[in-house]
Design an enzyme around this catalytic site. Structure first.
Site, short mmCIF file in Angstrom:
data_model
loop_
_atom_site.label_atom_id
_atom_site.label_comp_id
_atom_site.label_asym_id
_atom_site.label_seq_id
_atom_site.Cartn_x
_atom_site.Cartn_y
_atom_site.Cartn_z
CD GLU A 7 39.45 42.72 38.26
OE1 GLU A 7 40.78 42.38 37.95
OE2 GLU A 7 40.27 43.89 37.64
CG HIS A 49 44.30 40.28 37.10
ND1 HIS A 49 45.20 40.68 36.47
CD2 HIS A 49 43.66 41.64 36.67
CE1 HIS A 49 45.50 41.43 36.23
NE2 HIS A 49 44.12 42.23 35.74
#
Length: 705
Positions: free
Chosen positions: A69, A72
């Site tokens: 994550e 991202h």
């Protein structure tokens, strides 16, 4: 939006937190690893070791999810997309981006950076696992590294399914956006794939529930439902953005709102302002400058007795904690700010309050924009991309669904002589190796079942033909290990007798461990029944009963006398040819000996205990006989074997001989001893194949060869 229950740390200003549901899934992962996966894969370790392995593996896995994550989020920051934070929750992790990247290439880069991080982690853990295997690292460490390599690989594969909102779906949307020149159209197309995948997961979950998938099926249903909802939310947000395209906050806000001073008593706010106006929250202005916002909900939370003495300044939310906007901002950029509490942003021009914008204001603008927006013009994506997407979905579904079929593959070939230790009598070292060959059973995905059907060294059977339906798999596995342990003792008895040593063995019946569905015994016998006689002749041990049944052709009718609780029953059962795993002709039951008691003239112990079934009996009998005899039967050779053994030394069929022949060849066996009735199944083996009916024949074959 999934908000964090508490924040752990910040990375480059990005808050990283944990939702309470993550604690639940972390506990489930640790429990399943410590009680199931690691003990099954790495037996004979301490219970505390499994717990430590599970804790380490779970912690590093969720750290891997966090790094995914972060990939991202950090890329999103570089692309100019504000990041609210990262949250670990029930389904893994989510990076909360405010808005979408400004262009198709930016969307692609943000979407792909997470999978790239996971790819690097998969490669790193995979390389570590290979090194550890070569350097013989401790099983506890090797187990954790192997698991992390596999779980990150699975995470990567799942995330790259081209179904919005998964990463693969965002990659697909970036391509469609570039191709169709419409973000809304691209979102609708990618979301339809996401909804189709969600329905597929629900179907897989329901099939799993009917096929005995249990909790795994429930998990797939929940995950599919989540994808359905998330895909629809993506479409809704895309339509909102399309309707609000080009609209500024100044066009949709409520200008010149009703304001209150900070020194206004709370009672006056409720009585004079709250009852006379249609608003439920009010900007607080002091000296012409906004300083906060107060709502009737805040006022209502204050006890009545304190409302006259307390002022708005005491209960308001300060301006620094409020969502704010400027009149020239795009409305779509303000939308994420309206998701919290309060769901109203203060609009300022410098230090001057010019209005407020709420979700209701935006909704009116969306409705108006939907009516006045020009017809959408979007190019077709083309058939090639949809062909690729459909194939990807089918492959993903086939990889996730585990049908009720078992694949039988070649297993390990291990030295039985190395497992045996004899004390109390003179023994001679074995000059060679006696390999017990095995098959590996798995209930793989539909994709792997299809691959197995194309391979000549694999066999596919229905699960109900191998593991009885309704029988707990763990209990069934325990029973099969008991059968294996019994076969080791019977091998010792047969070997001792072959060398003329006195042996005493008693048993008081044959216990039914499991009954295969659809087999001849399915309508007659039950788990727990004890067979005490066949055709009027007493049976005392399982091996003798198996030999009696398998030595007669299929269709032979036997009269069984058995005990069920306090009852003594008598029924007739006709044998049938069973699937290969069951070993030719049989009743369709797994059995062991009740009250087995063996008195050998020596002490024998076995190192291996984690195997199931009786097919290693011949290997152990040969190894023990060679150790007890003065004659060198092995003569430096690698001898592969398979076959059951009874106390009298008779060899019985086992099944899976084709796969075991492959294992024998892989181990470099020069001789392969198999039950006489299964020679044909081993005809493709490179080793010299001998069919034997007794232990004595096997020893004679080794002497003559």
């Amino acid at each position: 939006m999934m908000e964090s229950t508490f924040t752990l740390l910040r990375v480059r200003g990005i808050p990283i937190g944990v939702h309470w549901s993550w604690l639940f899934v972390f506990a489930i992962v640790v429990w399943s690893l410590a009680t199931a996966l690691f003990p099954a894969t790495y037996p004979d370790l301490e219970g505390s070791t499994y717990v430590a392995m599970a804790l380490a593996a779970a912690a590093v896995f969720f750290a891997s999810v966090l790094l995914h994550e972060l990939g991202h989020a950090l890329r999103g920051v570089r692309e100019g997309v504000p990041i609210e934070g990262i949250t670990l929750w029930l389904l893994g992790g989510v990076a909360r981006l405010r808005g979408n990247p400004p262009s198709p290439p930016a969307e692609f880069r943000v979407a792909i950076y997470g999978p790239l991080v996971t790819l690097v982690l998969t490669a790193a853990f995979g390389a570590a696992a290979l090194v550890g295997d070569r350097l013989d690292w401790p099983a506890s460490f090797q187990g954790v590294v192997d698991y992390l390599a596999r779980i990150n690989g699975l995470l990567l594969a799942f995330n790259m399914v081209p179904a919005l909102p998964l990463d693969g779906g965002r990659v697909l949307r970036s391509w469609l956006w570039h191709r169709q020149q419409s973000f809304a159209a691209a979102t609708r197309s990618a979301a339809r794939v996401g909804q189709a995948f969600g329905l597929m997961l629900i179907a897989i979950g329901l099939l799993g529930l009917f096929d005995g998938g249990g909790q795994g099926g429930i998990w797939f249903v929940f995950l599919g439902w989540f994808l359905l909802q998330a895909a629809q939310a993506e479409v809704t947000m895309a339509e909102v953005r399309r309707a609000l395209a080009g609209r500024k906050v100044g066009e949709v806000m409520t200008p010149d709102p009703v304001v209150v001073p900070p020194d206004l008593p709370v009672s006056d706010l409720i009585d004079r302002v709250g009852q006379d106006r249609r608003f439920s929250s009010f900007p607080v202005v002091e000296g012409g400058r906004p300083v906060g916002l107060v709502s009737l909900r805040m006022a209502a939370a204050l006890p009545r007795a304190e409302r006259d003495a307390r002022t708005v300044a005491d209960i308001m939310k300060p301006l620094g904690e409020l969502p704010t906007a400027t009149p020239d901002q795009d409305v779509v950029d303000v939308l994420p700010k309206l998701e919290g509490d309060p769901s109203r942003a203060v609009v300022t021009d410098g230090d001057r309050l010019v209005g407020v914008v709420s979700g209701r204001d935006v909704l009116r603008a969306v409705e108006a924009g939907a009516l006045t927006a020009p017809p959408e013009r979007a190019r077709r994506a083309g058939p090639l991309v949809w062909t690729v997407v459909v194939i990807a979905l089918l492959v993903a579904g086939a990889a996730l669904y585990h049908p009720p079929y078992v694949v039988i593959a070649p297993g390990e070939a291990t030295d039985a002589a190395a497992d045996v230790r004899i004390e109390g009598v003179p023994v001679t070292p074995v000059n060679g190796r006696y390999l017990l060959t095995s098959v590996r059973l798995s209930q793989p995905s539909a994709l792997r079942v299809l691959v197995a059907l194309l391979r000549p060294d694999r066999e596919v059977l229905r699960l109900s033909e191998v593991v009885p339906r309704g029988v707990d798999p763990d209990r069934y596995a325990d029973r099969q290990r008991d059968v294996f342990t019994e076969s080791q003792m019977l091998a010792a008895v047969a070997a001792a007798r072959s060398q003329g040593l006195p042996v005493s063995m008693t048993g008081n019946g044959v216990r039914v461990v499991a009954v295969l569905r659809g087999s001849p015994a399915a309508d007659v016998l039950q788990v727990g029944d004890v067979i005490v006689a066949v055709d009027g002749q007493q049976v005392t041990d399982a091996a003798r009963l198996a030999q009696t049944v398998s030595s007669r052709p299929a269709g032979t009718r036997f009269r069984l006398t058995f005990e069920r609780g306090s009852e003594r029953l008598e029924r007739e059962v006709t044998t049938a040819r069973l699937p290969q795993l069951a070993g030719g002709v049989g009743l369709g039951v797994s059995i062991d000996t009740r009250g087995l008691d063996v008195d050998l003239p020596f002490e024998v112990s076995f190192a291996r205990r984690n195997v199931g079934g009786p097919s290693a009996g011949l290997a152990y009998a040969l190894a023990i006989a060679d150790m007890l005899a003065e004659q060198d039967y092995a003569r430096g050779r690698v001898i592969a074997t398979t076959g059951t053994i009874d106390a009298g030394g008779e060899v019985g069929p086992v099944g899976g001989v084709e796969q075991k022949a492959v294992a024998a060849d892989d181990a470099g066996a020069a001789v392969f001893l198999v039950p006489a009735g299964e020679v044909e199944a081993a005809e493709d083996a490179d080793a010299r194949v001998h069919g034997v009916e007794t232990l004595r024949q096997a020893l004679d074959a080794l002497s003559a060869a």
